[in-house]
Enzyme design. Structure first.
Site, mmCIF file in Angstrom:
data_model
loop_
_atom_site.group_PDB
_atom_site.id
_atom_site.type_symbol
_atom_site.label_atom_id
_atom_site.label_comp_id
_atom_site.label_asym_id
_atom_site.label_seq_id
_atom_site.Cartn_x
_atom_site.Cartn_y
_atom_site.Cartn_z
ATOM 1 C CD GLU A 64 -8.899 -3.907 -1.367
ATOM 2 O OE1 GLU A 64 -9.741 -3.744 -0.479
ATOM 3 O OE2 GLU A 64 -7.685 -3.967 -0.950
ATOM 4 C CG ASP A 78 -1.953 -0.999 1.432
ATOM 5 O OD1 ASP A 78 -2.290 -1.755 0.860
ATOM 6 O OD2 ASP A 78 -2.154 -1.801 2.807
#
Length: 524
Positions: free
Chosen positions: A218, A48
């Site tokens: 997401e 991420d």
């Protein structure tokens, strides 16, 4: 005493190439960046990733999961070489949060001269995944935590800050409906300039409604170009052996919509070197846009974890940003070798469980790691993420200053499922002999033992092949290396979403310790 000496991580360069694709003819502009990107730019488990530019410098951060210090911050002047300059939470978790420290997202307010970091963590009181925020006067400063902003019933994760055309600040996030078998809307809600309070009502931008997106969308990143807001986003399963993560893009003339998704999605999918690519941040370098995202390398798969990969975006004739999808694995293994003598403190690459108050001393005699019975009965842990599939972890232990059980181990989990307890396999000095062991579900199994009346200094080595096959060796002072006949397979211990860790442990009573003289990691 905990001492951090900042180390330079040798990272990579940026570029792309021209090519026609079935999705449309790509219009590629000239640029002056290097021709070849040396990926991974963030080797090892760096999920991420987020990246921003402040002046002439770039700053990046990544997910920490359950390993402290939390949320590293790296600095670069050219997106090629990076220096670890700080942690958002160097002393452990904020009081309100217990685990799942995911998805930091950096934002800079030029007028305030402040940096903000949004992040995800699970609330102790409600047990909900929450979006929170912290701030500092500079990326290398001390961060003040402002606590949770939103924590919906099914969880709120993956925040991203963006200003609309009127200059109002909005926070975007994902509602974690997939955890309950439900859709996953991407929400946007205005936030005050101090980033302490959401205002008004949330607005849904889009959700998972295309077959390729499967059970979720997401990891949104938004940028403005060509009169559009563009949002890159990820879909599918991110983090286990069966991952099928991919990346798409949507656009809108107005931040709050309506949003249209690119008909050629996904724009980033598996290639020969990288699998399950996604959840990154788009950053502009000169006239070009690049995305720093995570992916499993094809060689290392889930054993190494999700590494940071940089790739240039290119534009279709109808103004959609897409990728050539040709990122390669080109980093030389020797560039990520490591050695720590502990004389000047503890290298900042070492990690420990966020739930543990780690205790150690460093100095001219090396590292004195204080023992415990924590971490699912594995003791005190100081570890790093693995950075390749073939490597050797070696350490010398001073038995004259050691009275606890300790040694080297590979740390994973009891299974590949989300939230599985940690587990480990390794080599230990104990009771005057050497043991090969596995600890899972708090139970220890001795795989092999050699009695040898240890004293003075002994060197031990754990050799890892193909990411999960373990071999062991030892060497007494002044003598050659001797190998154990026994080998072990740790593939059943690979954890969900974070790859193996490797490092040192000390198991015993709190007044006991293990003296590590030095530790090295050699990648092959």
């Amino acid at each position: 005493m905990k001492t951090i000496i900042y180390a330079i991580l040798y990272l990579a360069a940026v570029t792309a190439c021209k090519q026609d694709k079935a999705k449309g003819k790509l219009a590629v502009e000239e640029n002056n960046v290097p021709e070849n990107i040396i990926n991974p730019v963030l080797p090892g488990d760096r999920p991420d990733p987020t990246v921003i530019q402040i002046g002439e410098e770039f700053y990046a951060s990544t997910t920490s999961n359950e390993w402290a210090p939390l949320f590293p911050i790296y600095k670069s002047t050219d997106l090629q070489e990076w220096e670890l300059v700080n942690y958002v939470f160097p002393d452990g978790a904020p009081d309100w949060a217990k685990n799942n420290f995911w998805a930091p997202e950096l934002a800079y307010d030029e007028a305030q001269g402040k940096i903000y970091v949004y992040y995800t963590a699970r609330d102790k009181s409600s047990n909900r995944l929450s979006v929170a925020v912290a701030s500092a006067s500079s990326p290398s400063g001390i961060f003040e935590d402002h606590g949770p902003l939103v924590a919906q019933e099914f969880g709120s994760i993956d925040a991203y800050e963006v200003r609309d055309d009127d200059g109002e600040i909005y926070v975007l996030w994902k509602e974690d409906g997939n955890s309950k078998g439900l859709p996953t809307p991407i929400w946007a809600q205005q936030i005050n300039e101090q980033r302490t309070r959401l205002m008004g009502q949330p607005v849904e931008l889009f959700r998972n409604d295309r077959p390729w997106e499967k059970n979720l969308v997401e990891g949104v990143s938004v940028f403005k170009e060509n009169g559009y807001f563009y949002a890159t986003y990820s879909a599918g399963a991110c983090c286990d052996k069966a991952c099928n993560y991919q990346t798409g893009v949507a656009r809108s003339k107005e931040l709050l919509g309506p949003w249209e998704k690119y008909p050629g999605n996904p724009i980033l999918a598996d290639n020969d070197d990288w699998h399950c690519a996604g959840h990154g941040t788009v950053v502009k370098n000169g006239a070009d846009y690049f995305m720093l995202y995570h992916a499993y390398n094809a060689e290392g798969s889930v054993y190494v974890g999700r590494e940071g990969v940089l790739e240039k975006m290119v534009w279709t004739d109808d103004q959609w940003p897409v990728f050539e999808n040709e990122a390669t694995y080109s980093r030389e293994k020797g560039m990520i070798d490591f050695k720590d003598t502990f004389e000047d403190g503890l290298d900042p690459l070492w990690q420990w469980r966020v739930t543990q108050d780690i205790k150690f001393d460093t100095g001219e005699n090396g590292l004195l790691l204080r023992a415990s019975e924590e971490n699912q009965n594995m003791g005190s842990l100081l570890v790093q993420s693995t950075k390749s599939t073939n490597y050797e972890l070696e350490s010398t232990i001073n038995m004259d200053s050691t009275d606890a059980k300790g040694g080297l181990l590979l740390v994973g989990a009891a299974n590949n499922g989300f939230g599985a307890p940690i587990a480990g396999m390794g080599i230990a000095v104990h009771g005057g002999g050497l043991e090969l062991f596995e600890i899972r579900d708090q139970k220890e199994a001795i795989l092999s033992r050699q009695e040898m009346g240890l004293s003075r200094k002994i060197s031990i080595k754990m050799r890892v092949t193909d990411g999960h096959r373990l071999g062991f060796a030892f060497k007494k002072e002044g003598q050659p290396w001797e190998s154990f006949d026994d080998e072990a397979d740790a593939s059943h211990l690979v954890p969900w979403g974070m790859g193996f860790r490797l490092g040192m442990f000390a198991k015993g009573q709190e007044d006991q310790a293990v003296n590590f003289v030095h530790t090295t990691i050699t990648n092959r």
